[in-house]
Design an enzyme around this catalytic site. Structure first.
Site, PDB file in Angstrom:
ATOM      1  N   ALA A  35       1.153  -0.902  -0.098  1.00  0.00           N
ATOM      2  CA  ALA A  35      -0.196   0.168   0.092  1.00  0.00           C
ATOM      3  C   ALA A  35       0.883   1.900   0.286  1.00  0.00           C
ATOM      4  O   ALA A  35       2.462   1.505  -0.640  1.00  0.00           O
ATOM      5  CB  ALA A  35      -1.118  -0.264   1.332  1.00  0.00           C
ATOM      6  N   ASN A  36       0.025   2.546   0.163  1.00  0.00           N
ATOM      7  CA  ASN A  36       1.103   3.634   0.140  1.00  0.00           C
ATOM      8  C   ASN A  36       0.715   4.542   1.211  1.00  0.00           C
ATOM      9  O   ASN A  36      -0.856   4.267   1.652  1.00  0.00           O
ATOM     10  CB  ASN A  36       0.827   4.304  -1.641  1.00  0.00           C
ATOM     11  CG  ASN A  36      -0.383   4.508  -1.827  1.00  0.00           C
ATOM     12  OD1 ASN A  36      -1.256   5.509  -0.561  1.00  0.00           O
ATOM     13  ND2 ASN A  36      -0.533   4.471  -2.422  1.00  0.00           N
ATOM     14  N   ARG A  37       0.786   5.550   1.217  1.00  0.00           N
ATOM     15  CA  ARG A  37       0.616   6.525   2.795  1.00  0.00           C
ATOM     16  C   ARG A  37      -0.626   7.848   2.743  1.00  0.00           C
ATOM     17  O   ARG A  37      -1.026   8.032   3.605  1.00  0.00           O
ATOM     18  CB  ARG A  37       1.749   7.315   3.285  1.00  0.00           C
ATOM     19  CG  ARG A  37       3.062   6.749   3.400  1.00  0.00           C
ATOM     20  CD  ARG A  37       3.505   7.168   4.360  1.00  0.00           C
ATOM     21  NE  ARG A  37       4.995   6.709   5.063  1.00  0.00           N
ATOM     22  CZ  ARG A  37       4.975   5.770   5.690  1.00  0.00           C
ATOM     23  NH1 ARG A  37       4.237   5.841   7.056  1.00  0.00           N
ATOM     24  NH2 ARG A  37       6.158   5.421   6.368  1.00  0.00           N
ATOM     25  N   ALA A  97      -4.024   7.441  -5.227  1.00  0.00           N
ATOM     26  CA  ALA A  97      -2.397   7.627  -5.101  1.00  0.00           C
ATOM     27  C   ALA A  97      -3.265   5.781  -5.303  1.00  0.00           C
ATOM     28  O   ALA A  97      -2.815   4.882  -4.854  1.00  0.00           O
ATOM     29  CB  ALA A  97      -2.171   8.128  -3.758  1.00  0.00           C
TER      30      ALA A  97
END
Ligand code: CTP
Ligand code: CA
Length: 227
Positions: A33-35, A99
């Site tokens: 995943a990402n932030r 994102a």
């Protein structure tokens, strides 16, 4: 109380917004995943709904509440986000604030990968579909206004313009994610609005204010198209 149509300039117009991160499964219990917090995309969905638009928000996993008057479709992976976006068409404008993970794990394991002495698993990656580029390139049901984001840490305008051309979208909101503003999860955002023939430098402002400024610009665009 009564609100005149001047305050609801997007009444009756269908719009699509993507927001949040995507989760790309490794096995049933793990993911990449990402932030991304999803704040900017949720604020845009809310601002468009406030102007009367019928908004579908295709969202990856976030901790945020669905804005009032917005229909949320929750997904996890980039592939599912693309399918949910296509299912939401036709719309008049689409804003891609998610994102999206650039890569997924090529072969998701259907069982939990076990730890084995002296052995490390290796993950090979595959490229995810580019949702913004795919929708921009549609022959049928292409939204008349397709807007992307460009998260950059250097030569923001140059990179943003290159992204506008490469993705085939109409506008890009280019933001500086490298200087403390516009960082993933933060509350403020400094953006440039890039079109094919103009560059606007918007002041550093809250993500809600960026969203309201964008919603007003979108309303102005449709006013001019209709005139
Ligand atoms: N985007 C998308 N689908 C992807 C990747 C990105 O729809 N698979 C969208 C994002 O929502 C954003 C825009 O494309 O509106 C630009 O995303 P960004 O990550 O800045 O661009 P990339 O083309 O992925 O380039 P890079 O990450 O290498 O800078
Ligand atoms: Ca990317």
């Amino acid at each position: 109380f009564f609100q005149g149509s001047a305050k609801k300039p997007l009444r009756g117009r269908k719009m699509l917004v993507t927001a949040g991160p995507t989760h790309e499964p490794i096995d049933p219990v793990r993911y990449i995943a990402n932030r991304s917090s999803g704040k900017q995309g949720y604020a845009i969905a809310a601002a468009l709904a406030d102007l009367g638009a019928e908004v579908t928000l295709v969202s990856g996993p976030t901790r945020l509440d669905t804005p009032r008057g917005v229909t949320r479709k929750s997904i996890e992976s980039a592939k599912d986000m693309l399918a949910a976006c296509e299912a939401a068409l036709p719309v008049e404008a689409a804003i891609f604030a998610a994102a999206v993970a650039d890569w997924r794990v090529e072969a998701e394991s259907d069982q939990k990968i076990k730890k084995r002495e002296g052995q490390l698993p290796s993950l090979s990656l595959a490229e995810n579909p580019d949702i913004l580029a795919t929708v921009s390139a549609r022959k049928s049901d292409r939204p008349s206004l397709v807007i992307g984001f460009a998260a950059e840490t250097e030569t923001i305008i140059e990179n943003g313009k290159a992204k506008l051309a490469k993705k085939g979208c109409d506008w890009i909101l280019a933001n500086d994610v490298g200087t403390g503003t516009g960082t993933f999860g933060g509350d403020d955002n400094q953006v440039f609005l890039l079109t094919r023939d103009s560059v606007e430098d918007w002041p550093k402002q809250s993500k809600e204010a960026v969203a309201r400024t964008l919603a007003d610009r979108i309303a102005k665009y449709f006013q001019e198209v209709d005139a």
